[in-house]
Design a protein around this motif. Sequence first.
Motif, PDB file in Angstrom:
ATOM      1  N   LYS A   3       0.949  -1.305   0.114  1.00  0.00           N
ATOM      2  CA  LYS A   3       0.076  -0.084   0.037  1.00  0.00           C
ATOM      3  C   LYS A   3       0.756   1.185  -0.053  1.00  0.00           C
ATOM      4  N   PRO A   4       0.555   2.290  -0.614  1.00  0.00           N
ATOM      5  CA  PRO A   4       1.245   3.481  -0.538  1.00  0.00           C
ATOM      6  C   PRO A   4       1.131   3.996   0.884  1.00  0.00           C
ATOM      7  N   GLU A   5       2.545   4.828   1.076  1.00  0.00           N
ATOM      8  CA  GLU A   5       2.509   4.969   2.507  1.00  0.00           C
ATOM      9  C   GLU A   5       1.490   6.288   2.851  1.00  0.00           C
ATOM     10  N   PHE A   6       1.326   6.977   1.846  1.00  0.00           N
ATOM     11  CA  PHE A   6       0.317   8.187   1.987  1.00  0.00           C
ATOM     12  C   PHE A   6      -0.658   7.918   0.817  1.00  0.00           C
ATOM     13  N   GLU A   7      -1.953   8.437   1.232  1.00  0.00           N
ATOM     14  CA  GLU A   7      -3.018   8.430   0.242  1.00  0.00           C
ATOM     15  C   GLU A   7      -2.854   8.896  -1.078  1.00  0.00           C
ATOM     16  N   SER A  13      -5.092  18.669 -12.806  1.00  0.00           N
ATOM     17  CA  SER A  13      -5.119  18.559 -14.303  1.00  0.00           C
ATOM     18  C   SER A  13      -5.793  17.364 -14.841  1.00  0.00           C
ATOM     19  N   ARG A  14      -5.662  16.271 -13.937  1.00  0.00           N
ATOM     20  CA  ARG A  14      -6.103  15.206 -14.356  1.00  0.00           C
ATOM     21  C   ARG A  14      -5.201  14.222 -15.162  1.00  0.00           C
ATOM     22  N   GLN A  15      -3.947  14.674 -15.346  1.00  0.00           N
ATOM     23  CA  GLN A  15      -2.905  14.135 -16.197  1.00  0.00           C
ATOM     24  C   GLN A  15      -2.061  12.937 -15.450  1.00  0.00           C
ATOM     25  N   GLY A  16      -2.298  12.862 -14.102  1.00  0.00           N
ATOM     26  CA  GLY A  16      -1.467  11.834 -13.503  1.00  0.00           C
ATOM     27  C   GLY A  16      -2.121  11.580 -11.781  1.00  0.00           C
ATOM     28  N   VAL A  17      -1.440  10.610 -11.419  1.00  0.00           N
ATOM     29  CA  VAL A  17      -1.773  10.476  -9.976  1.00  0.00           C
ATOM     30  C   VAL A  17      -0.630  10.728  -9.102  1.00  0.00           C
ATOM     31  N   TRP A  18      -0.588  11.614  -8.137  1.00  0.00           N
ATOM     32  CA  TRP A  18       0.401  11.968  -7.037  1.00  0.00           C
ATOM     33  C   TRP A  18       0.720  11.211  -5.822  1.00  0.00           C
ATOM     34  N   PHE A  19       1.703  10.535  -5.666  1.00  0.00           N
ATOM     35  CA  PHE A  19       1.785   9.708  -4.466  1.00  0.00           C
ATOM     36  C   PHE A  19       3.392  10.074  -3.742  1.00  0.00           C
ATOM     37  N   TRP A  20       3.526   9.677  -2.547  1.00  0.00           N
ATOM     38  CA  TRP A  20       4.838   9.826  -2.023  1.00  0.00           C
ATOM     39  C   TRP A  20       5.532   8.565  -1.965  1.00  0.00           C
ATOM     40  N   GLU A  29       8.410  13.104  -3.892  1.00  0.00           N
ATOM     41  CA  GLU A  29       7.051  13.255  -4.634  1.00  0.00           C
ATOM     42  C   GLU A  29       7.120  12.633  -6.005  1.00  0.00           C
ATOM     43  N   CYS A  30       5.971  11.936  -6.148  1.00  0.00           N
ATOM     44  CA  CYS A  30       6.146  11.124  -7.563  1.00  0.00           C
ATOM     45  C   CYS A  30       4.768  11.140  -8.213  1.00  0.00           C
ATOM     46  N   ILE A  31       4.748  11.258  -9.336  1.00  0.00           N
ATOM     47  CA  ILE A  31       3.698  11.206 -10.177  1.00  0.00           C
ATOM     48  C   ILE A  31       3.741  10.003 -11.318  1.00  0.00           C
ATOM     49  N   VAL A  32       2.719   9.385 -11.426  1.00  0.00           N
ATOM     50  CA  VAL A  32       2.533   8.447 -12.491  1.00  0.00           C
ATOM     51  C   VAL A  32       1.623   9.150 -13.500  1.00  0.00           C
ATOM     52  N   THR A  33       1.775   9.131 -14.863  1.00  0.00           N
ATOM     53  CA  THR A  33       1.023   9.819 -15.657  1.00  0.00           C
ATOM     54  C   THR A  33      -0.197   8.742 -15.915  1.00  0.00           C
ATOM     55  N   ILE A  34      -1.369   9.398 -16.298  1.00  0.00           N
ATOM     56  CA  ILE A  34      -2.522   8.856 -16.897  1.00  0.00           C
ATOM     57  C   ILE A  34      -2.316   8.186 -17.991  1.00  0.00           C
TER      58      ILE A  34
END
Length: 89
Positions: A3-7, A13-20, A29-34
């Motif tokens: 599970k991701p450490e943070f939600e 912009s709906r261009q990706g999902v942000w997670f730590w 700080e990480c982003i996986v693009t849509i």
Amino acid sequence: MEKPEFEPQILASRQGVWFWLVRGNTTVECIVTIAALEAHFWLEPRAEDARILRIFRDGYSRIRAIAERKLLAHRCVRLELTPDDFERP
């Protein structure tokens, strides 16, 4: 399943999902693009938020592994994962 450490959050912009990603004492700080989720995780175009987050969570182990490999190659405080990062040679 990890599970991701943070939600995770969908970018405004709906261009990706942000997670730590937490590695030792470092938080990145990480982003996986849509586009990456659509190309490699079976996300359908124009999916609703709940579906995007479900696909992200279902693929989190692989997403995290790719992010960690990319971080080993290039230290940074912000990382973006695109479809190219998930291509297999």
